[in-house]
Design a protein around this motif. Structure first.
Motif, PDB file in Angstrom:
ATOM      1  N   GLU A 196      45.275  62.144  47.890  1.00 56.28           N
ATOM      2  CA  GLU A 196      45.626  60.923  48.623  1.00 56.28           C
ATOM      3  C   GLU A 196      44.389  60.250  49.199  1.00 56.28           C
ATOM      4  O   GLU A 196      44.304  59.013  49.236  1.00 56.28           O
ATOM      5  CB  GLU A 196      46.620  61.259  49.738  1.00 56.28           C
ATOM      6  CG  GLU A 196      48.007  61.632  49.221  1.00 56.28           C
ATOM      7  CD  GLU A 196      48.952  62.019  50.352  1.00 56.28           C
ATOM      8  OE1 GLU A 196      48.489  62.127  51.506  1.00 56.28           O
ATOM      9  OE2 GLU A 196      50.156  62.230  50.063  1.00 56.28           O
ATOM     10  N   THR A 197      43.413  61.057  49.635  1.00 56.47           N
ATOM     11  CA  THR A 197      42.190  60.492  50.195  1.00 56.47           C
ATOM     12  C   THR A 197      41.403  59.746  49.128  1.00 56.47           C
ATOM     13  O   THR A 197      40.879  58.653  49.373  1.00 56.47           O
ATOM     14  CB  THR A 197      41.325  61.599  50.829  1.00 56.47           C
ATOM     15  OG1 THR A 197      42.065  62.217  51.880  1.00 56.47           O
ATOM     16  CG2 THR A 197      40.044  61.022  51.408  1.00 56.47           C
TER      17      THR A 197
ATOM     18  N   GLN B   9      41.359  52.330  47.216  1.00 58.61           N
ATOM     19  CA  GLN B   9      42.104  51.122  47.564  1.00 58.61           C
ATOM     20  C   GLN B   9      41.378  50.275  48.598  1.00 58.61           C
ATOM     21  O   GLN B   9      41.287  49.051  48.468  1.00 58.61           O
ATOM     22  CB  GLN B   9      43.491  51.510  48.083  1.00 58.61           C
ATOM     23  CG  GLN B   9      44.344  50.319  48.523  1.00 58.61           C
ATOM     24  CD  GLN B   9      45.660  50.761  49.129  1.00 58.61           C
ATOM     25  OE1 GLN B   9      45.877  51.943  49.373  1.00 58.61           O
ATOM     26  NE2 GLN B   9      46.542  49.813  49.377  1.00 58.61           N
ATOM     27  N   GLN B  10      40.823  50.931  49.661  1.00 57.33           N
ATOM     28  CA  GLN B  10      40.246  50.159  50.752  1.00 57.33           C
ATOM     29  C   GLN B  10      38.723  50.174  50.808  1.00 57.33           C
ATOM     30  O   GLN B  10      38.117  49.406  51.552  1.00 57.33           O
ATOM     31  CB  GLN B  10      40.807  50.640  52.095  1.00 57.33           C
ATOM     32  CG  GLN B  10      40.489  52.087  52.428  1.00 57.33           C
ATOM     33  CD  GLN B  10      41.217  52.577  53.673  1.00 57.33           C
ATOM     34  OE1 GLN B  10      42.201  51.979  54.103  1.00 57.33           O
ATOM     35  NE2 GLN B  10      40.748  53.666  54.259  1.00 57.33           N
TER      36      GLN B  10
ATOM     37  N   LYS C 294      43.255  56.460  48.540  1.00 56.37           N
ATOM     38  CA  LYS C 294      43.124  55.531  49.655  1.00 56.37           C
ATOM     39  C   LYS C 294      41.711  54.963  49.728  1.00 56.37           C
ATOM     40  O   LYS C 294      41.512  53.771  49.990  1.00 56.37           O
ATOM     41  CB  LYS C 294      43.469  56.246  50.964  1.00 56.37           C
ATOM     42  CG  LYS C 294      43.585  55.315  52.161  1.00 56.37           C
ATOM     43  CD  LYS C 294      44.087  56.065  53.385  1.00 56.37           C
ATOM     44  CE  LYS C 294      44.257  55.122  54.571  1.00 56.37           C
ATOM     45  NZ  LYS C 294      44.747  55.843  55.775  1.00 56.37           N
TER      46      LYS C 294
END
Length: 908
Positions: free
Chosen positions: A784-785, A791-792, A788
């Motif tokens: 997930e890290t 994504q950002q 994420k």
């Protein structure tokens, strides 16, 4: 004021930029038709480098004509390259003439390449305590990156250090030659392993660490690629030698020769006329293409800057009183000191500057003593008048790196108060990955180039102290610093206010920390110089005994500090197996080789022991006594807040965070860090803090339960992955589990784990697979890290501190995977850094609230060291855990472990 006082050497790969400028710029020519495009491009690059980095030493290096030693090793080296275009050949000699006329040292060495000259100069400069910046567009230079050596590509504005190079290529710079050897270098016509590309090379290096280990384990690599690797085994050592930059070239110059000379104005005028390079006549007019600053003001604002700038020099009491009234009535005043030294404990005031509104500032000279100085106001009377304002909490100040100025004023008996803002820390919180010095901030946020310190003091052997600078020059420089600081603060403060989490980190962590660190530096730590001398004598005796033992094992005397003689003894006299070769093809005697030989040969073990003791003696027992302040009998380190991108503190002069603790001899050094009379030292540190943060971030039920129940997390992990009851876990199993627990945080591969716990790689991979089966939350967090971060573009600590990851979405697998590893690790390191800072603030506040005389004197990673009077010992035993364990709420409890003693080692 400057934060880093190390001299800077800039090395320009002229040959690299010559080709790039030729192809990048239009086909410029003089009125007579002589081609000038490559000349203009290289000259603009040199000008920009000198302006942006203001090096203490510099050199421009070009390839010489004719073959090099590499052509002798491999006749086909670069044989496929077409000849240099004639219109480029024509520009080389006049370009060399212009560079020399500008005062730049120029090097062209026959028989080697420009890369080898650069590598040798870089190695020499680092050994002499300099920072090195290599300006090049050649990726082969990545192998030169190490502490104190960075690369800059001025055509793309990309700057690479160890961390960013790892992120970009997915391997460490020390592995870059191995990587090139595997994939080959088509530009130099050096083949690698057939059909092995970047992904495979990166995979092999990640698994086996080095080319030597890849070759040694060639039988373990199956399939077609494994067969191709075996076919290339006899070629790879030669390929590696061809691709390795030599760092031992005999050169006709030393570091001190690389100082810019005087401009040869007559020659420049002649060359400018001949080639229509009119900008050479006035250096300031040279056109320098550069990217726009991050927040460039509109053109009309630049016009108003020039029109409104008003800098005053305060030489009379009426002028002083006018500005004193201004700062007393101002809501915020930018303050800067000019001093006699970069050492904050030795520096004395030369002058002060102030600014209360944009483009308006004043300089108050106090102790200029050059031959052309005018009368100045008396420093004693001036400081008596200023002291109430300087020590007032009500009168708010802003500055750049005000911890330094606070030390300087303390040297004059003034305790600076009312520090409301610091642009160094504002920049650090907003953009930790970018430079934070005032010149860089001005260019990045205001679009302005500031007056450089060296432009008024000179540099190198000709440099003068600021106290000798003419007041007219000093006044503009100092007033500009205050003005720029105020204006930068206005920009950065607006940016911080818009981001609540970052503003909280700035306001509630970094700003309070500055004053705590100042007091820690001022207090220092007491050192037993006599004990250090005894330890140094003991180490000297041990070194002589080891030397005698080694001589006996060798059967003859030799110099244990000579790699050449060690090589002859080990491999020619004693015929020990050669495990690794140097780029020259000689048997290596580096530490990794000796460590492997030490498993079977006592002489290698003793040589390693001799090296370790010799380093302890020279670095610590001999050096630390010379760093003791004769008045306080203490060592006063410098803590830097704005260096590590994760938020960690660093220590220098001396570096207290690197004092060794893994050997008996190393721990003895900590015995010399002692408590004062009627006092004890207490050490308090967080137990397994990064693993606890991993448990919090991943929310893995198994890890959270282990910490919540107070279990030994390594034994609990061993019980899970080996499937045995916790009470039956063996020492070997616990050691393997500990290696996995900590290794995963730092991206350890199965090969790295196998090497650490001495097992087969397949077994290590099985342990790691079982770990993720037992702790699925950890694997979920990692995945997930990564997503994420992609994504950002950044990751955050628990409190919201940001680490930007520009490579996270790249198609280049190596660079992307490096960014992914950083994305997983940074939140843990950064949260641990935030946590220890919050602990220091809480402990400091508790000491103040209870009016205790206990002092916080050192911070080392996750450990705090305090000096405690005997009568406050019981209070501190209760105060420390309560203060430290409640500063942050995690899903698992924080645990603080304490130790007490008369010295640091006993307390730890």
């Amino acid at each position: 004021m400057p934060i880093n006082s190390k001299p800077l050497l800039v090395l320009v790969d002229g040959s690299s930029y010559l080709y790039r400028a030729y192809h990048a710029l239009p086909a410029l020519s003089s009125h007579s038709g002589f081609p000038t495009g490559a000349m203009v491009g290289v000259l603009n690059m040199l000008r920009r480098l000198e302006h942006d980095y203001k090096p203490d030493y510099l050199a421009c290096i070009f390839d010489a004509k004719g073959p090099t030693f590499r052509h002798e090793l491999y006749p086909d080296y670069k044989s496929h390259r077409p000849p240099m275009p004639e219109d480029l050949v024509q520009q080389i000699q006049p370009l060399h003439e212009i560079i020399q006329a500008l005062g730049w040292p120029l090097l062209v060495e026959a028989g080697v390449e420009a890369d080898d000259v650069i590598g040798t100069l870089a190695k020499t400069a680092v050994a002499q305590g300099a920072e090195v910046l290599v300006s090049t567009g050649d990726k082969d230079m990545v192998q030169l990156i190490q502490p104190h050596v960075q690369l800059i590509n001025t055509m793309t504005n990309e700057r690479l250090d160890e961390e960013s190079a790892c992120n970009k290529y997915g391997i460490h710079p020390r592995q870059f030659v191995d990587y090139l050897t595997l994939i080959g270098d088509s530009a130099d016509n050096v083949p690698g392993v057939h059909k092995v590309g970047p992904k495979t090379a990166q995979k092999w290096i990640a698994e086996f660490d080095s080319l030597e280990h890849i070759m040694a384990h060639a039988d373990n690599i199956k399939g077609a690629l494994g067969e191709r690797l075996k076919e290339a085994l006899t070629w790879l050592p030669q390929a590696r030698e061809l691709l390795t930059i030599r760092c031992d070239v005999k050169l006709p110059v030393a570091l001190n020769d690389l100082i810019k000379g005087e401009r040869q104005e007559a020659s420049l005028v002649q060359l400018a006329k001949k080639y229509d390079l009119r900008q050479l006549i006035r250096e300031d007019d040279i056109s320098v293409p550069s990217p726009p600053p991050a927040r460039q003001p509109p053109p009309e604002e630049h016009k108003s800057v020039v029109a409104q700038k008003q800098y005053d020099t305060l030489l009379t009491w009426p002028a002083f009183d006018l500005w004193f009234d201004k700062i007393k009535g101002a809501q915020l005043t930018a303050l800067d000191t000019e001093t006699t030294s970069l050492d904050p404990f030795a520096a004395r005031l030369v002058g002060l500057s102030f600014s209360i509104s944009p483009h308006e500032a004043a300089y108050l000279p106090l102790q200029h003593c050059g031959p052309d100085q005018v009368d100045q106001l008396p420093i004693k009377e001036v400081l008596e008048k200023l002291k109430p304002w300087l020590e007032s909490d009500e009168h708010k100040k802003v500055g750049q790196h005000l911890k330094y100025d606070t030390h300087v004023l303390a040297n004059h008996g003034i305790h600076l108060r009312g520090v409301a803002h610091d642009t160094l820390l504002e920049s650090y919180v907003l953009e930790s990955h970018l430079p934070h010095n005032l010149d860089s901030l001005a260019k990045r946020h205001l679009g302005e180039n500031t007056t450089s310190y060296e432009s008024i003091t000179g540099k190198g052997a000709r440099a003068i102290g600021f106290e000798q600078v003419a007041i007219t020059d000093a006044s503009h420089y100092a007033a500009e610093d205050a003005d720029i600081t105020l204006r930068i603060h206005q920009r950065l403060s607006s940016a911080l206010t818009a981001q609540t989490k970052l503003n909280d980190i700035y306001q509630h962590i970094e700003l309070p920390m500055q004053n705590i660190l100042w007091r820690m530096e001022r207090e220092g730590v007491l050192i037993d110089a006599t004990l250090l001398q005894q330890q140094s004598d003991r180490l000297g005796q041990q070194l002589m005994e080891i030397e005698a033992d080694v001589h006996q094992l060798a059967g003859q005397p030799f110099n244990l500090n000579s790699p050449k003689q060690i090589q002859e003894i080990l491999f020619q006299q004693l015929h020990l197996p050669i495990l690794k070769k140097t780029p020259k093809g000689e048997a290596s005697t580096d530490e990794s080789v000796l460590q492997e030989l030490a498993l079977d040969y006592p002489i290698a073990k003793q040589l390693l022991f001799h090296r370790s003791l010799s380093k302890l003696k020279s670095t610590y027992t001999d050096k630390l006594p010379r760093m003791i302040n004769p008045e306080t009998h203490r060592v006063h380190t410098h803590y830097a807040q704005a260096v590590a991108v994760t938020g960690r503190l660093s220590s220098s002069d001396p570096n207290l965070q690197n004092i060794p603790i893994r050997t008996v001899e190393g721990r003895r050094i900590r015995e010399a860090f002692i408590a004062g009379p009627n006092k004890l030292l207490v050490s308090a540190d967080y137990s397994q803090i990064e693993l606890r943060i991993m448990a919090h971030l991943s929310e893995d039920e198994g890890l959270v339960n282990a910490f919540t129940q107070g279990l030994d997390v390594h034994s609990a992990t061993a019980a899970e992955i080996f499937g045995v009851p916790a009470k039956e876990v063996s020492d070997e199993q616990r050691r393997a589990a500990k290696a996995i627990n900590f290794g995963l945080i730092y991206g350890m591969s199965a090969y790295g784990l196998a090497k650490q716990i001495n097992c087969e790689r397949g077994a290590a991979q099985a342990y790691m697979d079982r770990y993720f089966q037992r702790y699925p939350g950890v694997l979920r967090y990692m995945n997930e890290t990564r997503a994420k971060a992609k994504q950002q573009g950044f990751v955050e600590t628990v409190l919201g501190r940001r680490l930007w990851l520009p490579d996270i979405s790249l198609s280049n697998a190596m660079r992307r995977q490096g960014a992914e590893r950083a994305a997983i690790n940074a939140p843990m390191q950064g949260t641990a850094a935030d946590l220890i800072k919050l602990a220091m603030i809480a402990v400091d506040q508790a000491l103040h609230d209870q009016r205790l005389t206990t002092k916080l004197i050192m911070q080392v990673h996750d450990e705090l060291i305090l000096e405690v009077p005997h009568h406050e010992q019981e209070v501190i035993k209760e105060l420390l855990p309560r203060s430290m364990e409640n500063v942050m709420t995690l899903n698992v409890p924080l645990k603080v472990e304490m130790g007490w003693g008369n010295n640091w080692d006993a307390a730890h």
